[in-house]
Design a protein around this motif. Structure first.
Motif, PDB file in Angstrom:
ATOM      1  N   ALA A  76       0.841  -1.204   0.000  1.00 12.70           N
ATOM      2  CA  ALA A  76       0.000   0.000   0.000  1.00 12.70           C
ATOM      3  C   ALA A  76       0.875   1.253   0.000  1.00 12.70           C
ATOM      4  CB  ALA A  76      -0.931  -0.003   1.202  1.00 12.70           C
ATOM      5  N   ARG A  77       1.944   1.217   0.766  1.00 16.16           N
ATOM      6  CA  ARG A  77       2.866   2.352   0.816  1.00 16.16           C
ATOM      7  C   ARG A  77       3.583   2.526  -0.523  1.00 16.16           C
ATOM      8  NH1 ARG A  77       4.779   7.263   1.520  1.00 16.16           N
ATOM      9  NH2 ARG A  77       6.925   7.360   2.268  1.00 16.16           N
ATOM     10  N   TYR A  78       4.023   1.413  -1.129  1.00 19.63           N
ATOM     11  CA  TYR A  78       4.712   1.499  -2.419  1.00 19.63           C
ATOM     12  C   TYR A  78       3.772   2.063  -3.489  1.00 19.63           C
ATOM     13  CZ  TYR A  78       7.616  -1.934   0.074  1.00 19.63           C
ATOM     14  OH  TYR A  78       8.361  -2.593   1.011  1.00 19.63           O
ATOM     15  N   ALA A  79       2.516   1.639  -3.458  1.00 19.86           N
ATOM     16  CA  ALA A  79       1.541   2.134  -4.431  1.00 19.86           C
ATOM     17  C   ALA A  79       1.297   3.630  -4.250  1.00 19.86           C
ATOM     18  CB  ALA A  79       0.232   1.363  -4.292  1.00 19.86           C
ATOM     19  N   GLU A  80       1.279   4.077  -2.993  1.00 19.99           N
ATOM     20  CA  GLU A  80       1.089   5.493  -2.708  1.00 19.99           C
ATOM     21  C   GLU A  80       2.215   6.327  -3.315  1.00 19.99           C
ATOM     22  OE1 GLU A  80       1.105   8.509   1.177  1.00 19.99           O
ATOM     23  OE2 GLU A  80       1.520   6.375   1.406  1.00 19.99           O
ATOM     24  N   VAL A  81       3.458   5.893  -3.118  1.00 19.30           N
ATOM     25  CA  VAL A  81       4.603   6.617  -3.661  1.00 19.30           C
ATOM     26  C   VAL A  81       4.582   6.561  -5.187  1.00 19.30           C
ATOM     27  CG1 VAL A  81       7.126   6.731  -3.748  1.00 19.30           C
ATOM     28  CG2 VAL A  81       5.978   6.148  -1.606  1.00 19.30           C
ATOM     29  N   SER A  82       4.206   5.411  -5.729  1.00 24.32           N
ATOM     30  CA  SER A  82       4.137   5.264  -7.186  1.00 24.32           C
ATOM     31  C   SER A  82       3.149   6.258  -7.792  1.00 24.32           C
ATOM     32  CB  SER A  82       3.729   3.833  -7.549  1.00 24.32           C
ATOM     33  OG  SER A  82       3.580   3.686  -8.950  1.00 24.32           O
ATOM     34  N   ARG A  83       1.997   6.425  -7.148  1.00 25.07           N
ATOM     35  CA  ARG A  83       1.001   7.374  -7.661  1.00 25.07           C
ATOM     36  C   ARG A  83       1.551   8.801  -7.667  1.00 25.07           C
ATOM     37  NH1 ARG A  83      -2.567   3.859  -4.804  1.00 25.07           N
ATOM     38  NH2 ARG A  83      -2.415   5.125  -2.914  1.00 25.07           N
ATOM     39  N   GLN A  84       2.323   9.152  -6.651  1.00 26.92           N
ATOM     40  CA  GLN A  84       2.925  10.476  -6.606  1.00 26.92           C
ATOM     41  C   GLN A  84       3.890  10.678  -7.776  1.00 26.92           C
ATOM     42  OE1 GLN A  84       3.984   9.997  -2.113  1.00 26.92           O
ATOM     43  NE2 GLN A  84       4.037  12.187  -2.503  1.00 26.92           N
ATOM     44  N   ILE A  85       4.666   9.644  -8.059  1.00 28.27           N
ATOM     45  CA  ILE A  85       5.647   9.737  -9.147  1.00 28.27           C
ATOM     46  C   ILE A  85       4.953   9.854 -10.493  1.00 28.27           C
ATOM     47  CG2 ILE A  85       7.470   8.467 -10.355  1.00 28.27           C
ATOM     48  CD1 ILE A  85       8.138   7.219  -7.563  1.00 28.27           C
ATOM     49  N   MET A  86       3.926   9.034 -10.728  1.00 23.91           N
ATOM     50  CA  MET A  86       3.219   9.070 -12.009  1.00 23.91           C
ATOM     51  C   MET A  86       2.532  10.420 -12.207  1.00 23.91           C
ATOM     52  SD  MET A  86       4.123   6.212 -13.194  1.00 23.91           S
ATOM     53  CE  MET A  86       4.837   4.700 -12.523  1.00 23.91           C
ATOM     54  N   ALA A  87       1.976  10.973 -11.132  1.00 23.33           N
ATOM     55  CA  ALA A  87       1.333  12.284 -11.230  1.00 23.33           C
ATOM     56  C   ALA A  87       2.360  13.355 -11.578  1.00 23.33           C
ATOM     57  CB  ALA A  87       0.632  12.625  -9.919  1.00 23.33           C
ATOM     58  N   LEU A  88       3.556  13.255 -11.025  1.00 26.85           N
ATOM     59  CA  LEU A  88       4.609  14.219 -11.320  1.00 26.85           C
ATOM     60  C   LEU A  88       5.012  14.144 -12.789  1.00 26.85           C
ATOM     61  CD1 LEU A  88       7.676  14.938  -9.105  1.00 26.85           C
ATOM     62  CD2 LEU A  88       7.979  14.571 -11.538  1.00 26.85           C
ATOM     63  N   LEU A  89       5.104  12.928 -13.335  1.00 24.13           N
ATOM     64  CA  LEU A  89       5.470  12.780 -14.745  1.00 24.13           C
ATOM     65  C   LEU A  89       4.439  13.436 -15.653  1.00 24.13           C
ATOM     66  CD1 LEU A  89       6.736   9.075 -14.856  1.00 24.13           C
ATOM     67  CD2 LEU A  89       8.087  11.173 -14.746  1.00 24.13           C
ATOM     68  N   GLY A  90       3.179  13.440 -15.204  1.00 23.94           N
ATOM     69  CA  GLY A  90       2.129  14.081 -15.978  1.00 23.94           C
ATOM     70  C   GLY A  90       2.304  15.580 -16.111  1.00 23.94           C
ATOM     71  N   ASN A  91       3.152  16.164 -15.263  1.00 21.19           N
ATOM     72  CA  ASN A  91       3.439  17.589 -15.387  1.00 21.19           C
ATOM     73  C   ASN A  91       4.361  17.886 -16.561  1.00 21.19           C
ATOM     74  OD1 ASN A  91       1.959  18.121 -13.044  1.00 21.19           O
ATOM     75  ND2 ASN A  91       3.758  17.893 -11.711  1.00 21.19           N
ATOM     76  N   TYR A  92       5.003  16.857 -17.085  1.00 21.97           N
ATOM     77  CA  TYR A  92       5.963  17.043 -18.175  1.00 21.97           C
ATOM     78  C   TYR A  92       5.401  16.653 -19.535  1.00 21.97           C
ATOM     79  CZ  TYR A  92       9.752  18.064 -14.925  1.00 21.97           C
ATOM     80  OH  TYR A  92      10.543  18.656 -13.977  1.00 21.97           O
ATOM     81  N   SER A  93       4.562  15.648 -19.560  1.00 20.36           N
ATOM     82  CA  SER A  93       4.020  15.192 -20.844  1.00 20.36           C
ATOM     83  C   SER A  93       2.627  14.605 -20.631  1.00 20.36           C
ATOM     84  CB  SER A  93       4.937  14.128 -21.460  1.00 20.36           C
ATOM     85  OG  SER A  93       4.348  13.552 -22.610  1.00 20.36           O
TER      86      SER A  93
END
Length: 394
Positions: A76-93
């Motif tokens: 659950a913790r790994y998924a939470e961090v993963s969602r943060q990373i994917m959302a950040l990538l959306g700021n670029y493309s």
């Protein structure tokens, strides 16, 4: 316009999150895995110095690194961090394709006017991820997807590798075929019999030879050896498969016990399919023997399903068709074939296909699945148990 694909790979993701959450573990060998008879899910770079790698038995990891810090992990913790990373990538493309919980593709084509060069953009992404979640990542950049994935493995950890178009031919000439994503161990062994170890060796044979020898896998290998990969970064990703497996505390050849595990796993797989609104046609049984050799058996159904009962009965039929060579340490069941997926280059590892008739869920079975899903959603996963599992002692 030059096409640019980035592949981002989080460095030792699970173990790095554990070190982030437990500062006292930083700089120490951290190993994420299940029970003693399970396998390693991730190992920190400190643990890798001792030969610990993902997918090796936890018991072996304990011998290699007895002073290591072993933890069951927190998905659950790994998924939470993963969602943060994917959302950040959306700021670029707008074109971001999560490939797994710890990796993603990003189409950077034509973004130079906004973020500068692809190198500047990659370094900015790495800084943002470090600032947002405190973790390092490695990024590979290339004109096509499979080369970007390969490039992300260079200069790890915290790496950045750009494969410029003019360098692609020389890079491919010396690239081992085993580095190509999707080329599995059995395929590599077959290629070695032909004296083929690099992409240059592949091009020593005409495309007609590869098509005749290995079919679609051979044709795909020929294209990869030339650097051809027309796949786009897909933003609307759906699951390509769903599976569940368990490693036993003690090896067993009790078929009835194995079938009870299959029912537990079929419930998990079926419930997730219904929750996601997807169905699959191919059921796969996985067995791992006491000596760690594995076999798989697969069967395609007449129509796609998300039925627990259909998945279970098909898996049982597959199990009945296996003559157990020795006791079993792991059993698993999976559902796949949701539609046309990406090209696969690896040869099938011990699977047996075929059609089966009659495996279609009845209205009664569908209603039962729906009722159980509703009760578990309301009262918890263990609120209700199927009769066959009343005396099931895990």
């Amino acid at each position: 316009m030059q096409r640019w694909i980035m592949h981002l790979d989080m460095d030792a993701f699970f173990a790095s999150v554990e070190q982030l959450d437990h500062p006292e573990w930083r700089g120490k060998p951290v190993i994420v895995g299940g029970r003693e008879r399970g396998v390693v899910s991730a190992a920190s770079y400190e643990a890798r110095k001792y030969g610990v790698r993902s997918a090796i038995p936890v018991a072996r990891a304990q011998k290699l690194c007895p002073h290591g810090i072993f933890t069951r992990g927190n998905m659950a913790r790994y998924a939470e961090v993963s969602r943060q990373i994917m959302a950040l990538l959306g700021n670029y493309s707008p074109l971001v394709e999560p490939a797994s919980i710890d990796e993603a593709y990003l189409d950077a084509t034509g973004l130079e006017r906004i973020f500068g060069s692809v190198e500047d953009m990659a370094r900015s992404i790495k800084r943002d991820i470090k600032a947002a979640v405190g973790l390092n990542c490695s990024i590979g950049i290339a004109p096509v997807k499979f080369l970007a994935k390969i490039a992300s493995d260079y200069n790890k950890p915290d790496g950045l590798f750009i494969l410029w178009p003019e360098n692609v031919p020389a890079f491919l000439a010396s690239l081992p075929v085993a580095k190509i994503p999707g080329v599995g161990g059995k395929f590599v062994a077959e290629l070695e019999k032909l004296g083929v170890t690099t992409c240059k060796d592949v091009l020593g044979y005409p495309d007609s030879f590869w098509a005749r020898r290995f079919g679609k896998s051979g044709e795909s290998l020929w294209r990869r050896a030339q650097g051809i990969d027309t796949r786009k970064v897909e933003t609307d990703q759906v699951a390509k498969s769903e599976s569940a497996e368990n490693t036993f505390a003690q090896d067993t050849d009790d078929v009835e016990l194995l079938k009870k595990w299959l029912l537990k796993q079929a419930e998990r797989v079926g419930r997730n399919q219904r929750r996601m609104g997807v169905k699959g046609r191919t059921v796969t049984l996985k067995l791992k023997y006491a000596d760690f050799t594995s076999i798989t058996r697969s069967r395609s159904l007449p129509e796609s399903t998300d039925s627990t009962d259909v998945i279970f009965r098909t898996a049982c039929e597959l199990l009945d068709g296996v003559k157990l060579q020795q006791k079993v340490r792991l059993i698993g069941v999976g559902l796949s074939n949701y539609g046309k997926g990406p090209e696969q280059l690896s040869l099938l590892d011990g699977s047996a296909g075929g059609q089966t008739g009659g495996m279609v869920a009845t209205a009664k079975q569908r209603n039962l699945d729906k009722a159980l899903d509703t009760l578990r959603e309301k009262f918890g996963r263990d609120a209700v148990t199927r009769g066959r599992l009343f005396d099931f002692d895990k």
